[in-house]
Write a protein that holds these residues in place. Structure first.
Motif: not given
Length: 187
Positions: A143-151, A155-162, A171-175
């Motif tokens: 597995r790739n830890a960088e891709e895990l961090v991205r996911k 998930a955190i973004y979606v939880r915080e932005h219903p 990626e963080s900051g993207a549309e």
């Protein structure tokens, strides 16, 4: 059957972490993001490369409020011996859960019955104890830890932005997207 959207089941075990043996249960996971990172066995070949890769991202994950729990059906004693003898595993500062009874491995449905080993399964659990992401790969694919961090960031973004969702390669900051009837057929 997918475990996404289900709550983690109760467990209690002993972990090796930062030179100590500590008890860990599902209660320790409550209230924070967590990664359960299952791998087949200590003292193997692909596993140390994955665990070392994840160790390199651990500080970033901690900064996001995420705790990491590596899990195999080995004992906490085996984890300590591996940590003490392997340069790659010696870099790990996250929890290495012993699961010699297979309880946790079966709870996450990644036990290779008849072999007593875990599949390469990754599970991201939200602060409510609900599995939000799961991935299982075959024996020979690391597995790739960088891709895990991205996911996890997604998930955190979606939880915080219903009402918002993250498209492919987000990626963080993207549309992001706000699903609505107006978007149907326009993407």
């Amino acid at each position: 059957m997918s475990l996404v959207g289900t709550s983690i089941k109760p467990f209690k075990t002993t972990a090796f972490v930062q030179g100590k043996f500590v008890d860990v249960s599902e209660a320790d996971v409550a209230g924070k993001w967590a990664v359960f990172f299952f791998y087949p066995a200590d003292f193997t070949f692909v596993c140390p490369t994955e665990l070392e890769d994840l160790a390199a991202k651990y500080d970033e994950l901690k900064g996001l409020g995420v705790e990491v729990y590596a899990v195999s059906t080995d004992t906490h004693f085996s984890h300590k011996a591996w940590h003490d003898s392997s340069p790659a595993i010696g870099k790990i500062n996250y929890y290495m859960l012993g699961d010699p009874t297979g309880t946790i491995t079966r709870n996450f449905d990644v036990m290779r019955e008849g072999q007593g080993l875990a599949d390469r399964g990754t599970f991201v659990v939200d602060p409510d104890g609900v599995i939000q992401i799961m991935e299982t790969t075959c024996e020979g694919v690391g597995r790739n830890a960088e891709e895990l961090v991205r996911k996890i960031k997604a998930a955190i973004y979606v939880r915080e932005h219903p009402g918002q969702v993250c498209p492919a390669k987000w990626e963080s900051g993207a549309e992001t997207l706000a699903p609505s009837i107006d978007l149907v057929g326009k993407i």
